[in-house]
Write a protein that holds these residues in place. Structure first.
Motif, mmCIF file in Angstrom:
data_model
loop_
_atom_site.group_PDB
_atom_site.id
_atom_site.type_symbol
_atom_site.label_atom_id
_atom_site.label_comp_id
_atom_site.label_asym_id
_atom_site.label_seq_id
_atom_site.Cartn_x
_atom_site.Cartn_y
_atom_site.Cartn_z
ATOM 1 N N SER A 47 24.923 -40.481 30.111
ATOM 2 C CA SER A 47 25.208 -41.605 31.575
ATOM 3 C C SER A 47 26.315 -40.814 32.015
ATOM 4 O O SER A 47 26.342 -40.425 33.367
ATOM 5 N N LEU A 48 27.265 -40.056 31.252
ATOM 6 C CA LEU A 48 28.160 -39.359 31.590
ATOM 7 C C LEU A 48 27.706 -38.094 32.369
ATOM 8 O O LEU A 48 28.237 -37.444 33.401
ATOM 9 N N THR A 49 26.791 -37.415 31.790
ATOM 10 C CA THR A 49 26.173 -36.239 32.468
ATOM 11 C C THR A 49 25.502 -36.544 33.832
ATOM 12 O O THR A 49 25.697 -35.708 34.470
ATOM 13 N N ARG A 50 24.843 -37.722 33.816
ATOM 14 C CA ARG A 50 24.276 -37.999 35.177
ATOM 15 C C ARG A 50 25.558 -38.132 36.142
ATOM 16 O O ARG A 50 25.282 -37.848 37.393
ATOM 17 N N SER A 51 26.347 -38.943 35.634
ATOM 18 C CA SER A 51 27.395 -39.124 36.621
ATOM 19 C C SER A 51 28.415 -38.200 36.927
ATOM 20 O O SER A 51 29.422 -38.188 37.834
ATOM 21 N N ARG A 52 28.265 -37.101 36.154
ATOM 22 C CA ARG A 52 29.453 -35.796 36.322
ATOM 23 C C ARG A 52 30.675 -36.283 36.078
ATOM 24 O O ARG A 52 31.642 -35.882 36.670
ATOM 25 N N CYS A 53 30.919 -37.077 35.301
ATOM 26 C CA CYS A 53 32.316 -37.535 35.057
ATOM 27 C C CYS A 53 32.804 -36.825 33.632
ATOM 28 O O CYS A 53 32.597 -36.908 32.579
ATOM 29 N N LEU A 54 33.874 -35.866 33.958
ATOM 30 C CA LEU A 54 34.539 -34.823 33.287
ATOM 31 C C LEU A 54 35.491 -35.716 32.307
ATOM 32 O O LEU A 54 35.506 -35.434 31.040
ATOM 33 N N PRO A 55 36.354 -36.388 33.008
ATOM 34 C CA PRO A 55 37.460 -36.719 31.929
ATOM 35 C C PRO A 55 36.858 -37.854 30.966
ATOM 36 O O PRO A 55 37.379 -37.519 29.624
ATOM 37 N N LYS A 56 36.082 -38.444 31.260
ATOM 38 C CA LYS A 56 35.556 -39.357 30.313
ATOM 39 C C LYS A 56 34.504 -38.628 29.140
ATOM 40 O O LYS A 56 34.599 -39.073 27.923
ATOM 41 N N GLY A 57 34.119 -37.784 29.634
ATOM 42 C CA GLY A 57 33.440 -36.937 28.808
ATOM 43 C C GLY A 57 34.304 -36.168 27.648
ATOM 44 O O GLY A 57 33.745 -35.998 26.503
ATOM 45 N N LEU A 58 35.178 -35.556 28.217
ATOM 46 C CA LEU A 58 36.324 -34.955 27.425
ATOM 47 C C LEU A 58 36.688 -35.722 26.325
ATOM 48 O O LEU A 58 36.930 -35.714 25.042
ATOM 49 N N HIS A 78 23.540 -32.633 23.313
ATOM 50 C CA HIS A 78 24.129 -33.396 24.488
ATOM 51 C C HIS A 78 25.262 -32.983 25.040
ATOM 52 O O HIS A 78 25.777 -33.159 26.255
ATOM 53 N N LEU A 79 26.132 -32.530 24.014
ATOM 54 C CA LEU A 79 27.345 -31.989 24.624
ATOM 55 C C LEU A 79 27.286 -30.778 25.336
ATOM 56 O O LEU A 79 27.978 -30.747 26.590
ATOM 57 N N ILE A 80 26.645 -29.969 24.896
ATOM 58 C CA ILE A 80 26.061 -28.582 25.442
ATOM 59 C C ILE A 80 25.949 -28.722 26.746
ATOM 60 O O ILE A 80 26.196 -28.111 27.833
ATOM 61 N N ASN A 81 24.668 -29.821 27.066
ATOM 62 C CA ASN A 81 24.021 -30.028 28.081
ATOM 63 C C ASN A 81 25.140 -30.547 29.080
ATOM 64 O O ASN A 81 25.007 -30.521 30.286
ATOM 65 N N PHE A 82 26.075 -31.787 28.543
ATOM 66 C CA PHE A 82 26.979 -32.247 29.356
ATOM 67 C C PHE A 82 27.781 -31.242 30.105
ATOM 68 O O PHE A 82 28.024 -31.031 31.545
#
Length: 612
Positions: A47-58, A78-82
């Motif tokens: 979901s975070l990859t689709r939304s391109r949300c870096l802070p929440k992904g970190l 999934h992390l590498i893909n993100f």
């Protein structure tokens, strides 16, 4: 905790939504099994990859490390893909390096991340290490490695990977085969690409699009268009890349009417909303002299990527809309949040050069470093061209002497252009010596030097330059002009009498010549670059290819339509002046594209302001 990336993740962890924030008392993941925990994290990562949300992904990454589920290959994937989708390949390699278990999927993800983010060298290095580790490449890894070879334009390297795929029987896979076709096409090996294409047991839209694009790059317009037609007949679900490739072919060949028809197809299938298609359409209309159409496509695009902004900047620069180029540069960052790249600065420098804006050109050249962009040889060539055209030849020479890299042919050619315009044959001779030190150079540079000598009346030196060209076994490019009329392209050379309507064309030229002389036109025979008599010089300049093309257009194209003439070489000064008189005497709008820019002639004036 001392690792900077981990520290950043932990600091941003509090930005996670409550459902995934790390808190022993409130985090629901702590109450789940290990499997449920990592599967939930994978779902959130997607979901975070689709939304391109870096802070929440970190922050989620920090939770993954603390909970120990980074040992699961699927989580690493999934992390590498993100990080890949957010254009952070360095972080992708860190995740890969920290992974305790590296499956084929993990290796493929890392190689894909590097290939997708313009790091082909590292991608190929990882590919080699993967093989040495005993991991067998698959249908995901081979396309990434082959794509990296294509980015280097190295068909030998790509061919070795192709052979490896044959040995492992992955060449029969449609994705691997398509990447091979695309690689050979981009490397200019169109025959090898076609052989692979014909042998594929199954083809997809990527293989078809790669062949179409490859034929277009090689200038084989008919083959590209025939393939596109065949793809439609076979019911292939073409995508935005296919349409983009075909539209680029039409733009390169200035096939305006066909390009308009394909634009209509894009509208029917909603592919006109694609940034890739929009970029190609802007280029099409611009190259065909219809800059208004380029503006319309740009203004109607719901989403504009950097390529579209650059395409519009190039269109404006080539059509002499310099103020619009500078405004676009300001708008793209202020309104769209787009940071200019090296192509953007090339567009701006080109616009400044062809408008005589020396101070502005210097300003934008220095501004590049503020954006972290080191000027390349093309940027230096544009700055030298800007200074040389304005007559600042010594300053241009100083720029070349202070370049951090060895001056290229294009850099010296830019200075030589300035020498020709301002008839500085002494400096031209010095430049010629520097050019010949480079070794074999393009015939255009030899011709430019010869023309510089001839313009200054030094015909013996001009003859020597042309003799050197002949001794090298290279022929000067023939000056050609062409007009599109009723879906047919009519091409003319200087003094051409091969056209079926040549008698009408030359009669029209004679009539037009009389009207122009009455209006005050006097031929400037200084642009005839041979040592001949006045009568021969006058005759030679009267039948240049662009004049014949205009005469043909006057007898075939309706009065309400502008005349559009394309030319492969620079329009000479006398023809430029003559076309101004033609537009005034006929009341027609005449758009002429040479190898530098567009000239729009209307009522005796040209948009270039006689500065080109």
């Amino acid at each position: 905790m001392s690792h900077p990336l981990l520290q950043e993740r932990l600091e941003l962890q509090q930005r996670l939504p409550p459902c995934v924030r790390v808190s022993r008392s409130r985090n629901p993941l702590n109450n789940h099994s290990f499997e449920q925990n990592y599967r939930t994290c994978c779902t959130i990562l997607l979901s975070l990859t689709r939304s391109r949300c870096l802070p929440k992904g970190l922050a989620l990454h920090a939770h993954i490390i603390k909970s120990g589920i980074n040992s699961v290959p699927l989580v690493c994937h999934h992390l590498i893909n993100f990080y890949s989708k957010l254009q952070r390949p360095f972080e992708s390699t860190l995740v890969f390096g920290e992974a305790p278990l590296k499956s084929s999927t993990t290796w493929s993800s890392a190689i894909s991340s590097l290939a997708q983010n313009e790091a082909p060298g590292m991608a190929l290095q990882y590919f080699r290490e993967m093989i040495r580790s005993g991991i067998r490449p698959d249908d995901h890894t081979f396309p990434c490695a082959i794509k990296s070879s294509a980015m280097f334009l190295d068909h030998h390297l790509g061919g070795m990977i192709h052979c490896f795929s044959v040995k492992t029987a992955f060449d029969l896979d449609v994705f691997v085969g398509s990447s091979v076709v695309d690689m050979y096409a981009k490397c200019g090996k169109i025959d090898m690409a076609r052989n692979m294409f014909d042998e594929m047991p199954e083809r997809n839209v990527v293989s078809w699009s790669g062949m179409i694009c490859g034929y277009g790059m090689m200038g084989e317009t008919d083959e590209a268009l025939c393939l596109f037609k065949l793809a439609l007949e076979e019911g292939l679900g073409v995508n935005d890349f296919t349409y983009s490739s075909v539209i680029r072919v039409c733009g390169t060949s200035t096939l305006l009417e066909l390009g308009r028809q394909i634009h209509g197809l894009c509208l029917k299938t909603s592919y006109d909303l694609s940034s890739f298609v929009g970029t190609s359409l802007i280029s099409l209309y611009s190259k065909c002299g219809l800059v208004e159409g380029a503006y319309q496509v740009f203004n109607e695009a719901p989403v504009k990527n950097l390529g579209m902004w650059n395409a519009m900047s190039i269109a404006c620069a080539q059509h002499g809309h310099t103020n619009k180029v500078l405004n676009l540069f300001k708008q793209m960052e202020r309104d769209a949040g787009m940071k200019p790249n090296f192509i953007t600065f090339l567009c701006v420098l080109y616009a400044c050069s062809h408008a005589g804006l020396v101070q502005e050109g210097k300003y934008y050249f220095k501004l590049m470093k503020d954006y972290g962009i080191e000027p390349g040889d093309q940027h230096y060539a544009s700055l030298v061209d800007c200074l040389g055209r304005a007559g600042n030849l010594q300053e241009a020479l100083k720029v070349i002497e202070e370049m951090p890299m060895k001056p290229t042919e294009s850099v010296w050619g830019a200075l030589l252009t300035g020498c020709r315009i301002h008839r500085d044959t002494d400096l031209a001779a010095y430049v010629a010596d520097r050019v010949f030190e480079l070794g074999p150079v393009s015939p255009g540079l030899h011709v430019l030097l010869s023309n510089t000598y001839a313009a200054a009346g030094r015909y013996e030196d001009a003859a020597k330059s042309r003799k050197m060209l002949q001794e090298g076994g290279v022929k000067k490019e023939t000056a050609l002009s062409w007009v599109e009329e009723r879906n047919r392209t009519h091409t003319f050379a200087t003094g051409d009498r091969r056209h079926e309507r040549y008698k009408e064309i030359y009669q029209k030229l004679e009539e037009l010549g009389d009207e122009m002389e009455k209006a005050g036109y006097v031929a400037d025979t200084n642009f005839v670059l041979q040592q001949v008599g006045d009568q021969e010089r006058s005759e030679a300049i009267r039948y240049h290819s662009e004049r014949i093309a205009i005469a043909f257009a006057l007898i075939t194209i309706p009065p309400e339509r502008p005349i559009r003439v394309m030319k492969n070489l620079r329009v000479c000064g006398d023809c430029h002046n003559a076309i101004k008189f033609m537009s005034k005497c006929t009341g027609r709008i005449m758009i002429v594209r040479d190898n530098n820019r567009f000239h729009r002639f209307e009522n005796g004036n040209c948009t270039c302001g006689d500065y080109w």
